[in-house]
Design a protein around this motif. Structure first.
Motif, PDB file in Angstrom:
ATOM      1  N   PHE A  62      27.623 -12.158  65.102  1.00 58.38           N
ATOM      2  CA  PHE A  62      27.270 -12.103  66.607  1.00 58.38           C
ATOM      3  C   PHE A  62      26.898 -13.591  66.887  1.00 58.38           C
ATOM      4  N   TYR A  63      27.275 -13.878  68.296  1.00 60.05           N
ATOM      5  CA  TYR A  63      27.070 -15.006  68.754  1.00 60.05           C
ATOM      6  C   TYR A  63      26.216 -14.731  70.137  1.00 60.05           C
ATOM      7  N   VAL A  64      25.155 -15.161  70.323  1.00 64.35           N
ATOM      8  CA  VAL A  64      24.311 -15.004  71.527  1.00 64.35           C
ATOM      9  C   VAL A  64      24.662 -15.750  72.579  1.00 64.35           C
ATOM     10  N   LEU A  65      25.235 -15.441  73.832  1.00 60.45           N
ATOM     11  CA  LEU A  65      25.635 -15.953  75.059  1.00 60.45           C
ATOM     12  C   LEU A  65      24.442 -16.062  75.934  1.00 60.45           C
ATOM     13  N   GLU A  66      23.612 -15.010  75.952  1.00 63.56           N
ATOM     14  CA  GLU A  66      22.339 -15.134  77.090  1.00 63.56           C
ATOM     15  C   GLU A  66      21.334 -14.022  76.428  1.00 63.56           C
ATOM     16  N   GLY A  67      20.034 -14.472  76.735  1.00 65.05           N
ATOM     17  CA  GLY A  67      18.846 -13.624  76.474  1.00 65.05           C
ATOM     18  C   GLY A  67      18.945 -13.882  74.828  1.00 65.05           C
ATOM     19  N   ASP A  68      18.068 -12.810  74.228  1.00 63.40           N
ATOM     20  CA  ASP A  68      17.646 -12.953  73.129  1.00 63.40           C
ATOM     21  C   ASP A  68      18.290 -11.817  72.029  1.00 63.40           C
ATOM     22  N   LEU A  69      18.746 -12.136  70.911  1.00 58.23           N
ATOM     23  CA  LEU A  69      19.212 -10.909  69.993  1.00 58.23           C
ATOM     24  C   LEU A  69      18.084 -10.964  68.737  1.00 58.23           C
ATOM     25  N   ARG A  70      17.766  -9.545  68.371  1.00 61.11           N
ATOM     26  CA  ARG A  70      16.905  -9.599  67.365  1.00 61.11           C
ATOM     27  C   ARG A  70      18.114  -8.936  66.175  1.00 61.11           C
ATOM     28  N   ILE A  71      18.093  -9.369  65.065  1.00 58.66           N
ATOM     29  CA  ILE A  71      18.828  -9.140  63.799  1.00 58.66           C
ATOM     30  C   ILE A  71      17.929  -8.655  62.790  1.00 58.66           C
ATOM     31  N   THR A  72      18.004  -7.685  62.368  1.00 57.73           N
ATOM     32  CA  THR A  72      17.413  -7.049  61.133  1.00 57.73           C
ATOM     33  C   THR A  72      17.957  -6.970  59.980  1.00 57.73           C
ATOM     34  N   LEU A  73      17.642  -7.910  59.006  1.00 51.97           N
ATOM     35  CA  LEU A  73      18.597  -8.035  57.704  1.00 51.97           C
ATOM     36  C   LEU A  73      17.608  -7.342  56.469  1.00 51.97           C
ATOM     37  N   ASP A  74      18.076  -6.037  56.240  1.00 55.47           N
ATOM     38  CA  ASP A  74      17.233  -5.197  55.245  1.00 55.47           C
ATOM     39  C   ASP A  74      15.878  -4.977  56.016  1.00 55.47           C
ATOM     40  N   GLU A  75      14.857  -5.407  55.867  1.00 48.31           N
ATOM     41  CA  GLU A  75      13.393  -5.373  56.502  1.00 48.31           C
ATOM     42  C   GLU A  75      12.993  -6.513  57.128  1.00 48.31           C
ATOM     43  N   GLU A  76      13.966  -7.721  57.378  1.00 53.80           N
ATOM     44  CA  GLU A  76      13.617  -8.914  57.756  1.00 53.80           C
ATOM     45  C   GLU A  76      14.043  -8.955  59.318  1.00 53.80           C
ATOM     46  N   ASP A  77      13.059  -9.173  60.456  1.00 53.17           N
ATOM     47  CA  ASP A  77      13.593  -9.561  61.611  1.00 53.17           C
ATOM     48  C   ASP A  77      13.747 -10.828  61.966  1.00 53.17           C
TER      49      ASP A  77
ATOM     50  N   GLU B  99      28.214  -5.272  52.457  1.00 51.62           N
ATOM     51  CA  GLU B  99      26.796  -4.706  51.669  1.00 51.62           C
ATOM     52  C   GLU B  99      25.397  -5.354  51.981  1.00 51.62           C
ATOM     53  N   VAL B 100      25.430  -5.933  53.388  1.00 52.69           N
ATOM     54  CA  VAL B 100      23.916  -6.339  53.560  1.00 52.69           C
ATOM     55  C   VAL B 100      23.684  -5.445  54.452  1.00 52.69           C
ATOM     56  N   ILE B 101      22.368  -4.659  54.408  1.00 50.83           N
ATOM     57  CA  ILE B 101      22.001  -3.933  55.190  1.00 50.83           C
ATOM     58  C   ILE B 101      21.473  -4.565  56.513  1.00 50.83           C
ATOM     59  N   HIS B 102      21.978  -4.113  57.621  1.00 53.67           N
ATOM     60  CA  HIS B 102      21.568  -4.792  58.930  1.00 53.67           C
ATOM     61  C   HIS B 102      21.483  -3.764  60.144  1.00 53.67           C
ATOM     62  N   THR B 103      20.681  -4.302  61.150  1.00 54.22           N
ATOM     63  CA  THR B 103      21.003  -3.594  62.485  1.00 54.22           C
ATOM     64  C   THR B 103      20.552  -4.704  63.620  1.00 54.22           C
ATOM     65  N   PHE B 104      20.321  -4.351  64.886  1.00 58.03           N
ATOM     66  CA  PHE B 104      20.073  -5.186  65.827  1.00 58.03           C
ATOM     67  C   PHE B 104      19.923  -4.689  67.053  1.00 58.03           C
ATOM     68  N   GLY B 105      19.173  -5.473  68.145  1.00 59.40           N
ATOM     69  CA  GLY B 105      18.843  -4.909  69.302  1.00 59.40           C
ATOM     70  C   GLY B 105      18.339  -6.184  70.197  1.00 59.40           C
ATOM     71  N   ASN B 106      17.892  -5.837  71.320  1.00 56.23           N
ATOM     72  CA  ASN B 106      17.512  -6.782  72.534  1.00 56.23           C
ATOM     73  C   ASN B 106      15.941  -6.665  72.437  1.00 56.23           C
ATOM     74  N   PRO B 107      15.128  -7.882  71.819  1.00 60.27           N
ATOM     75  CA  PRO B 107      13.684  -7.757  71.769  1.00 60.27           C
ATOM     76  C   PRO B 107      12.901  -8.087  72.913  1.00 60.27           C
ATOM     77  N   SER B 108      13.737  -8.534  74.025  1.00 58.67           N
ATOM     78  CA  SER B 108      12.978  -9.210  75.055  1.00 58.67           C
ATOM     79  C   SER B 108      12.755  -8.494  76.127  1.00 58.67           C
ATOM     80  N   ASP B 109      12.373  -8.924  77.381  1.00 58.86           N
ATOM     81  CA  ASP B 109      12.245  -8.103  78.854  1.00 58.86           C
ATOM     82  C   ASP B 109      13.465  -8.945  79.862  1.00 58.86           C
TER      83      ASP B 109
END
Length: 277
Positions: free
Chosen positions: A54-69, A83-93
């Motif tokens: 992922f490359y962030v163009l605008e705003g914020d990106l939350r990357i979760t690597l296993d259990e670390e945000d 094989e690296v556990i992950h997910t992502f989302g937008n944490p901001s307003d």
């Protein structure tokens, strides 16, 4: 005959309100995602056969690597190997806009279309069961390996030594009047350009294309091409290459003592997937 280049003007590409597919190839699927404030992505998962980035163009990106945000702002980058556990989302307003890479593509474009239920994305992975999160590469905004290339410069966000070596991402500033590299061909590598500011001029098998801010150009293997900046203002762009490796050519050029003539540059390039023509 090689596949024809992809030339997209700002706002063009296949997709929905949430995403636009910019590139859909075996080497690379590149998608622009738009996430609403507070919107979460998919469940925690792994990929077994490709890297996710992922490359962030605008705003914020939350990357979760296993259990670390981790939270990344504009210019932040993360590459997640298999094989690296992950997910992502937008944490901001604020809305978030991100470039998402799958390299190799593994059919991610068809997965978004609903045509590939067996896509390489696997859920129900217990915490701690994946590969170490230290194998992921997280690059904060403004960070990376800086390469001075005369009046122009590039910052390497990822390359052949990261993950499975399937993706190189460079932030580049092309100086006014820069004539560009010699016209050349890549035999295996996809070369692509996403313009952030200014207008980049590309020569694609003799056709001249001007790509402005928000424009995207992808050059498949086998196509003769080069680029330049004949204008009076610098051009800011992102350069994506899949698989990675040609960034080593730029590293060697940047480290060469003294001025480089075309013959020396061609000699250096011959060691990499870069054939001058």
């Amino acid at each position: 005959m090689p596949d024809a280049p992809t030339i997209l003007r700002p706002g063009e590409g296949e997709g929905t309100e949430r995403y636009t597919i910019l590139a859909d190839r075996e080497e690379l699927v590149l998608t622009e995602f738009r996430y609403a404030p507070g919107q979460d992505g998919p469940r925690r998962h792994i990929h077994r056969h490709h890297a996710d980035a992922f490359y962030v163009l605008e705003g914020d990106l939350r990357i979760t690597l296993d259990e670390e945000d981790r939270v990344l702002g504009p210019g932040g980058f993360v590459l997640i190997p298999p094989e690296v556990i992950h997910t992502f989302g937008n944490p901001s307003d604020r809305p978030g806009r991100y470039l998402n890479f799958h390299a190799p593509g593994c059919g991610f474009g068809d997965y978004l279309r609903g045509d590939k239920p067996d896509f390489d994305q696997h859920y129900d992975v217990p915490p701690g069961s994946g590969r170490p999160t230290s194998e992921a590469k997280v690059v904060e905004p403004g960070e990376g390996e800086l390469l001075d290339l005369g009046p122009s410069r590039s910052t390497v966000k990822s390359g052949v030594d990261d993950g499975m070596g399937s993706l190189a991402v460079l932030e580049s500033t092309v100086a006014p009047g820069f004539p560009g590299p010699v016209r050349h061909v890549h035999e295996r590598m996809v070369d692509s350009f996403y313009v952030r500011e200014g207008t980049l001029t590309l020569q694609l098998d003799g056709e001249i294309v001007e790509a402005g801010a928000g424009g995207f150009v992808l050059v498949p293997p086998g196509n003769a091409h080069t680029f330049s900046n004949p204008g009076d203002e610098p051009v800011s762009l992102l350069n994506f290459m899949a698989p990675a490796g040609v960034e080593r050519y730029l590293r060697e050029v940047a480290a060469f003592p003294g001025p480089l003539d075309p013959a020396k540059m061609a000699e250096i390039a011959s060691k990499y997937d870069f054939r001058a023509i």
